[in-house]
Design a protein around this motif. Sequence first.
Motif, PDB file in Angstrom:
ATOM      1  N   TYR A   1       2.139   7.438   2.423  1.00 21.93           N
ATOM      2  CA  TYR A   1       2.093   8.079   1.104  1.00 21.93           C
ATOM      3  C   TYR A   1       1.520   9.483   1.264  1.00 21.93           C
ATOM      4  CZ  TYR A   1       0.617   8.965  -3.748  1.00 21.93           C
ATOM      5  OH  TYR A   1       0.423   9.513  -5.001  1.00 21.93           O
ATOM      6  N   ARG A   2       2.031  10.391   0.440  1.00 25.82           N
ATOM      7  CA  ARG A   2       1.524  11.760   0.426  1.00 25.82           C
ATOM      8  C   ARG A   2       1.479  12.239  -1.025  1.00 25.82           C
ATOM      9  NH1 ARG A   2       5.614  15.260   2.901  1.00 25.82           N
ATOM     10  NH2 ARG A   2       5.094  14.106   4.801  1.00 25.82           N
ATOM     11  N   ASN A   3       0.300  12.597  -1.491  1.00 25.85           N
ATOM     12  CA  ASN A   3       0.161  13.154  -2.836  1.00 25.85           C
ATOM     13  C   ASN A   3       0.253  14.663  -2.736  1.00 25.85           C
ATOM     14  OD1 ASN A   3      -0.645  14.027  -5.398  1.00 25.85           O
ATOM     15  ND2 ASN A   3      -2.074  12.342  -5.670  1.00 25.85           N
ATOM     16  N   GLY A   4       1.329  15.217  -3.264  1.00 28.36           N
ATOM     17  CA  GLY A   4       1.531  16.665  -3.227  1.00 28.36           C
ATOM     18  C   GLY A   4       1.106  17.362  -4.496  1.00 28.36           C
TER      19      GLY A   4
ATOM     20  N   GLY B   1     -14.319  -4.567  -0.062  1.00 29.63           N
ATOM     21  CA  GLY B   1     -13.305  -4.577   0.981  1.00 29.63           C
ATOM     22  C   GLY B   1     -13.599  -3.600   2.108  1.00 29.63           C
ATOM     23  N   GLU B   2     -12.938  -3.837   3.223  1.00 28.38           N
ATOM     24  CA  GLU B   2     -13.048  -2.972   4.390  1.00 28.38           C
ATOM     25  C   GLU B   2     -11.656  -2.695   4.941  1.00 28.38           C
ATOM     26  OE1 GLU B   2     -15.696  -4.462   7.348  1.00 28.38           O
ATOM     27  OE2 GLU B   2     -17.346  -4.810   5.939  1.00 28.38           O
ATOM     28  N   GLY B   3     -11.551  -1.628   5.704  1.00 23.95           N
ATOM     29  CA  GLY B   3     -10.279  -1.280   6.305  1.00 23.95           C
ATOM     30  C   GLY B   3     -10.325   0.101   6.895  1.00 23.95           C
ATOM     31  N   LYS B   4      -9.177   0.739   6.928  1.00 30.48           N
ATOM     32  CA  LYS B   4      -9.120   2.091   7.471  1.00 30.48           C
ATOM     33  C   LYS B   4      -8.005   2.880   6.802  1.00 30.48           C
ATOM     34  CE  LYS B   4      -6.369   0.497  11.439  1.00 30.48           C
ATOM     35  NZ  LYS B   4      -6.330   0.366  12.908  1.00 30.48           N
ATOM     36  N   ILE B   5      -8.215   4.184   6.771  1.00 29.07           N
ATOM     37  CA  ILE B   5      -7.175   5.124   6.378  1.00 29.07           C
ATOM     38  C   ILE B   5      -6.499   5.601   7.651  1.00 29.07           C
ATOM     39  CG2 ILE B   5      -6.673   7.334   5.266  1.00 29.07           C
ATOM     40  CD1 ILE B   5      -7.683   5.318   3.280  1.00 29.07           C
ATOM     41  N   GLU B   6      -5.217   5.339   7.788  1.00 30.13           N
ATOM     42  CA  GLU B   6      -4.435   5.880   8.892  1.00 30.13           C
ATOM     43  C   GLU B   6      -3.725   7.122   8.394  1.00 30.13           C
ATOM     44  OE1 GLU B   6      -1.741   2.902  10.270  1.00 30.13           O
ATOM     45  OE2 GLU B   6      -3.254   1.827  11.422  1.00 30.13           O
ATOM     46  N   SER B   7      -4.040   8.270   8.967  1.00 25.01           N
ATOM     47  CA  SER B   7      -3.453   9.515   8.481  1.00 25.01           C
ATOM     48  C   SER B   7      -3.013  10.381   9.644  1.00 25.01           C
ATOM     49  CB  SER B   7      -4.459  10.283   7.612  1.00 25.01           C
ATOM     50  OG  SER B   7      -5.357  11.017   8.414  1.00 25.01           O
TER      51      SER B   7
ATOM     52  N   ILE C   1     -12.342  10.961   0.384  1.00 23.51           N
ATOM     53  CA  ILE C   1     -11.695  12.150  -0.166  1.00 23.51           C
ATOM     54  C   ILE C   1     -10.433  12.413   0.644  1.00 23.51           C
ATOM     55  CG2 ILE C   1     -11.933  14.588  -0.745  1.00 23.51           C
ATOM     56  CD1 ILE C   1     -13.836  12.755  -2.285  1.00 23.51           C
ATOM     57  N   ILE C   2      -9.277  12.321  -0.016  1.00 24.91           N
ATOM     58  CA  ILE C   2      -7.983  12.535   0.635  1.00 24.91           C
ATOM     59  C   ILE C   2      -7.407  13.853   0.124  1.00 24.91           C
ATOM     60  CG2 ILE C   2      -5.744  11.535   1.187  1.00 24.91           C
ATOM     61  CD1 ILE C   2      -8.037   9.707   1.950  1.00 24.91           C
ATOM     62  N   PRO C   3      -7.334  14.888   0.955  1.00 22.28           N
ATOM     63  CA  PRO C   3      -6.837  16.181   0.481  1.00 22.28           C
ATOM     64  C   PRO C   3      -5.361  16.139   0.113  1.00 22.28           C
ATOM     65  CG  PRO C   3      -8.000  16.410   2.573  1.00 22.28           C
ATOM     66  CD  PRO C   3      -7.764  14.949   2.355  1.00 22.28           C
ATOM     67  N   ILE C   4      -4.983  17.007  -0.787  1.00 23.78           N
ATOM     68  CA  ILE C   4      -3.587  17.171  -1.176  1.00 23.78           C
ATOM     69  C   ILE C   4      -2.716  17.366   0.066  1.00 23.78           C
ATOM     70  CG2 ILE C   4      -3.961  19.658  -1.516  1.00 23.78           C
ATOM     71  CD1 ILE C   4      -1.831  19.600  -3.704  1.00 23.78           C
TER      72      ILE C   4
ATOM     73  N   GLU D   1      12.650   3.502  11.962  1.00 28.94           N
ATOM     74  CA  GLU D   1      12.833   3.960  10.584  1.00 28.94           C
ATOM     75  C   GLU D   1      11.483   3.857   9.871  1.00 28.94           C
ATOM     76  OE1 GLU D   1      16.588   3.470   8.138  1.00 28.94           O
ATOM     77  OE2 GLU D   1      15.273   1.983   7.177  1.00 28.94           O
ATOM     78  N   PHE D   2      10.987   4.984   9.411  1.00 25.27           N
ATOM     79  CA  PHE D   2       9.668   5.067   8.798  1.00 25.27           C
ATOM     80  C   PHE D   2       9.782   5.776   7.454  1.00 25.27           C
ATOM     81  CE2 PHE D   2       9.249   5.063  13.375  1.00 25.27           C
ATOM     82  CZ  PHE D   2       8.286   4.086  13.609  1.00 25.27           C
ATOM     83  N   GLU D   3       9.142   5.202   6.449  1.00 26.92           N
ATOM     84  CA  GLU D   3       9.215   5.749   5.094  1.00 26.92           C
ATOM     85  C   GLU D   3       7.914   6.443   4.715  1.00 26.92           C
ATOM     86  OE1 GLU D   3      10.235   4.379   0.480  1.00 26.92           O
ATOM     87  OE2 GLU D   3       9.489   2.902   1.933  1.00 26.92           O
ATOM     88  N   VAL D   4       8.059   7.614   4.112  1.00 27.86           N
ATOM     89  CA  VAL D   4       6.942   8.333   3.503  1.00 27.86           C
ATOM     90  C   VAL D   4       7.285   8.551   2.035  1.00 27.86           C
ATOM     91  CG1 VAL D   4       5.512  10.413   3.493  1.00 27.86           C
ATOM     92  CG2 VAL D   4       6.380   9.503   5.667  1.00 27.86           C
ATOM     93  N   ARG D   5       6.438   8.038   1.144  1.00 25.89           N
ATOM     94  CA  ARG D   5       6.642   8.243  -0.289  1.00 25.89           C
ATOM     95  C   ARG D   5       5.779   9.418  -0.742  1.00 25.89           C
ATOM     96  NH1 ARG D   5       6.847   1.914  -2.484  1.00 25.89           N
ATOM     97  NH2 ARG D   5       8.489   1.271  -1.017  1.00 25.89           N
ATOM     98  N   VAL D   6       6.417  10.378  -1.367  1.00 20.96           N
ATOM     99  CA  VAL D   6       5.752  11.633  -1.708  1.00 20.96           C
ATOM    100  C   VAL D   6       5.694  11.798  -3.221  1.00 20.96           C
ATOM    101  CG1 VAL D   6       5.812  14.147  -1.492  1.00 20.96           C
ATOM    102  CG2 VAL D   6       6.505  12.708   0.441  1.00 20.96           C
ATOM    103  N   ARG D   7       4.509  12.058  -3.722  1.00 17.22           N
ATOM    104  CA  ARG D   7       4.332  12.381  -5.131  1.00 17.22           C
ATOM    105  C   ARG D   7       4.303  13.902  -5.276  1.00 17.22           C
ATOM    106  NH1 ARG D   7      -0.231  10.125  -9.361  1.00 17.22           N
ATOM    107  NH2 ARG D   7       0.102  11.708 -10.980  1.00 17.22           N
TER     108      ARG D   7
END
Length: 384
Positions: free
Chosen positions: A115-118, A129-135, A149-152, A214-220
Amino acid sequence: MPHYVKLGNVPPKRHTQFRKEDGGLYYEQLMGTKGFSGIQSLIYHINPPTQVKAVKKIKDIHYEWEEKDALKHRHFGTASVESGGDFLEARVMFLGNEDLTIGVARPTQSMPYFYRNGEGDELIFVHEGEGKIESIFGELSFYPGDYLIIPIGTTYRVVLETSEARFLVVESNSEIVPPKRYRNAHGQLLEHSPFCERDFRVPERLEAKDERGEFEVRVRAQGMLTSYLYDFHPLDAVGWDGYLYPYAFSIHDFEPITGRVHQPPTVHQTFEGHNYVVCSFVPRLYDYHPLAVPAPYVHSNVESDEVLYYVAGEFMSRKGISEGSITLHPSGLPHGPHPGKMEGSIGKKETKELAVMIDTFRPLRVVKQAHSYEDPNYMYSWLP
């Protein structure tokens, strides 16, 4: 806290040849804000990030706001929000205006896509909960109490390491930063700040994914959610450096500022965006004047709406709320402690409360789907 970070391999000089073992060039990408005048990072990819296999619009993004009615204090019990889906699918939004939207998410599975918030930064508060952000910047682990904090423009996904999780989510239309009054002219946090650079965690591990498939990225972006398909893994960065990247700060590392008499909410400020602030209420000693009233005085929000998200403990000034409750005290109406809370606070030495507050400087609207979680009697809870 944004400061210079380098992770992985980067060339000695920017905008110069940086070659792979087979002699081909890595693809340099400048990711920055405010054109070329904001904070930025340089990322070095195995594959050209401009190369897309297929694109498809998923949906328009809009919230169905309630019609304006009598102004009143509101209480929403988000603990009853159903769990399920991944982090993006699980979002249930409650409040918003031109500057931000506020909601919760209770995902039960990791995101199979990215996912990408534009449209702006995102603040994610980890309630459970626990986990990780993969970026694209690497992996960032998270734990209960973390602000993420996830930058634009960051390509990422949330990977859960517990069966369930609970998040408070802020979708911002501006960058989210620590308060200016805590920073000097060079951006360094000052001695009177309730936190320092040591308290901020940056991505820990960068592993370039040199994979085909095949990899999907959903962009806002531009009010839409669009699907982009790539034939290579989108997290293919071999290195990056700069000031723009996701980071974590634990609410448990916020050092409260106390005084002889009750301190205003501004001492709890942790972050700020355009037309709003985020504050952290944490366990702390009460005021120590011999005649102090630890509970807050009644105050009128004449220029701001106040939102509180209750995390844990017994909040000193409230009755009838529970973990996961969201209260909205709108501008134009005075609010303060519930009956008995002022007298009840006298003589007490400390509070164990944990809560996140968001004050907005433009009025908030309520999303219609929030009605099913609302306590309609909250407005009258100050009656004796």
